[in-house]
Design a protein around this motif. Structure first.
Motif, PDB file in Angstrom:
ATOM      1  N   LYS A  96       2.717   6.716  -6.812  1.00 56.07           N
ATOM      2  CA  LYS A  96       1.725   7.643  -7.377  1.00 56.07           C
ATOM      3  C   LYS A  96       2.175   9.085  -7.155  1.00 56.07           C
ATOM      4  N   GLN A 136      -4.519  -4.671  -5.086  1.00 56.81           N
ATOM      5  CA  GLN A 136      -4.228  -3.232  -5.006  1.00 56.81           C
ATOM      6  C   GLN A 136      -3.447  -2.748  -6.212  1.00 56.81           C
ATOM      7  N   ALA A 193      -5.521  -2.552  -9.373  1.00 62.76           N
ATOM      8  CA  ALA A 193      -6.369  -1.353  -9.357  1.00 62.76           C
ATOM      9  C   ALA A 193      -5.535  -0.095  -9.600  1.00 62.76           C
ATOM     10  N   GLU A 242      -4.902   0.986 -13.087  1.00 67.69           N
ATOM     11  CA  GLU A 242      -6.006   1.677 -13.747  1.00 67.69           C
ATOM     12  C   GLU A 242      -5.941   3.186 -13.531  1.00 67.69           C
ATOM     13  N   LEU A 269       1.358   4.212  -2.912  1.00 69.31           N
ATOM     14  CA  LEU A 269       1.103   5.631  -2.654  1.00 69.31           C
ATOM     15  C   LEU A 269       2.312   6.483  -3.035  1.00 69.31           C
ATOM     16  N   PHE A 308       0.835  -1.207   0.000  1.00 73.07           N
ATOM     17  CA  PHE A 308       0.000   0.000   0.000  1.00 73.07           C
ATOM     18  C   PHE A 308       0.870   1.257   0.000  1.00 73.07           C
TER      19      PHE A 308
END
Lengths: 319, 319
Positions: free
Chosen positions: A113, A159, A162, A165, A110, A106
């Protein structure tokens, strides 16, 4: 020259991957909390590998660590290998896999991104499949993990899929079989060697020895994942990695260790069909997709075990 | 008389489930943080339903809440429905699904283990499947979710499957399609009605209207999950829930709402093939397993939409 970030890069598979990327002339930065990985593994890589000691289960720490590397050299590709690798520990305390396997993913997502890093490679596991019903699992089959380890790896895959996307550009997910070789930090061969170090007379085996699993030598595993990285054209590329056989029996591994390390020892098996709660006693999965892409192993499961037993015996003798 | 704990029981599906369980003569305790659910939904249930306002994403709170209920009445079965239901919100901030969908499941599982509660029913989603390649998804197919909502539901399924191996005794996992009916708290029908309340002249639709999805009325959904609870003999029982058709077009839903609520409005479609990032524009999945168990729906997707539009128009008119 590309810069690769390897999480868990001071561990068993990570150190081997780092070496291959360095050999190819690239730059490697390693994030590791040194819980199982070690500085010695990094030192063995020579110059060119940079270690950042950081616990990526902690959101604030990993974000700061990313920021620093992005500012100095940039990050072209992330290899997320950091995870709990002690399956029984995660069965008795679900917080372990939550923290070290799920939340590390996770947090990496993050940070990627936030810093606009598009390429992620992820070390998943055959344990996502769970119990065998019939035939060999392919990448198109349902996943019903029976350990928290397998569950949190599958949760990580979900995760990542997804995130592709909304923010990632390219993802390779590798489902590893059991992997053996050096530097050995855990696993069945090291367990057996250490048991024999403590008790030369008898090797006690968890379960009745009939568990059968596919094994891969780490040298071939790294070769295969780099092959997929180079040749796969899918934006989400999911591959079972493994030998082309149905695996070896635990009893055969026990005999190989005994024969190479302590030929006079006897072997005592347990009564259960499985080694521990959450253990998948028998499985095989299809590597047809990998073969179709063009990579096939030279080693059988038994070849991999034989080589690794010799290596681990050497490692432990040198301690 | 059995005691059922329903997490998220003050919400849309939870309140309908609670009503059915109460009608059958059982006792119902509801854990809800009232973020989307409401006290009004609980009051409508009459006596016999107890509401505990608690945020089960907080480990300490949920554990204390379990302890209290276990001490007073015991808990026979847990229905874990609490989750984030705003898919686009979870795409823009992954922390929302992490907290409200994934960690709620993690905490419920820990509390059930601690208190020795063996039976869990879980509300999962068709969104675990992701994009359609070909044909209709069955429960044996791979899951590649493209939204964090779908990812964290799949991650929850994975945790639950693993927990069955070590602590749970019986699990039913229901993969819901789009569900419509009262009390409407979110979803496409309510969105359309509220848009028309703000602008009677034009209904603006996200996407080009060609998205096609299966719909189920909440009354049939609850009937189906109670049927599975009663008839399935598997310890891990995984079912797609849905109509026996390929769904209805968003354009048809828009027309139905317009016709029933605001017949003179025009409908303006967007250009994209999908409604938002992470939206699965078209899918169908197989409900053959559910039919084989013995339950088949009376409603088509369009029947469900027509009834729900009338109900939601009534609900909004009464506000």
């Amino acid at each position: 020259m590309r810069t690769h970030l390897i999480t868990g890069g001071a561990g068993f598979i990570g150190a081997n991957l780092a070496q291959s990327l360095l050999n190819a002339g690239d730059r490697v930065v390693i994030f590791d909390n040194l819980s199982r990985g070690s500085r010695r593994n990094i030192e063995a890589l020579g110059s060119g590998a940079e270690l950042v000691v950081v616990d990526i289960a902690q959101h604030v720490s990993v974000d700061a660590a990313f920021e620093k590397v992005v500012a100095s050299s940039g990050i072209d590709e992330v290899w997320h290998l950091a995870a709990n690798s002690d399956i029984p520990a995660g069965v008795s305390d679900p917080n372990i896999d939550l923290r070290d396997t799920f939340l590390t993913t996770f947090n990496v997502l993050l940070a990627m991104k936030r810093h606009g890093i598009g390429t992620l490679h992820f070390a998943s596991t055959s344990a996502v499949y769970g119990l065998q019903v019939s035939g060999a699992f392919s990448e198109l089959d349902a996943t019903l993990p029976i350990s928290n380890y397998g569950a949190m790896k599958l949760a990580s895959e979900a995760q990542i899929r997804a995130a592709l996307e909304s923010s990632l550009e390219r993802v390779n997910v590798f489902r590893f079989p059991n992997v053996v070789g050096l530097p050995a930090t855990h696993g069945v061969i090291l367990d057996f060697v250490r048991k024999l170090q403590l008790n030369e007379g008898t090797l006690d085996v968890l379960g009745n020895g009939t568990q059968r699993k596919p094994y891969m030598h780490v040298s071939e595993l790294v070769e295969a994942i780099l092959f997929v990285r180079e040749h796969s054209k899918e934006s989400y590329s999911l591959y079972n990695m493994g030998p082309e056989d149905e695996g070896v029996l635990v009893s055969a591994i026990a005999e190989e260790v005994r024969n190479q390390f302590c030929p006079n020892a006897s072997i005592a098996f347990g009564k259960e069909d499985f080694g521990w709660v959450g253990d998948v006693p028998r499985f095989s999965y299809s590597t047809a997709k990998l073969a179709k892409l063009g990579w096939r192993p030279q080693y059988s499961s038994m070849n991999a075990i034989q080589r690794a037993v010799a290596e681990v015996v050497g490692q432990e003798a040198a301690r």
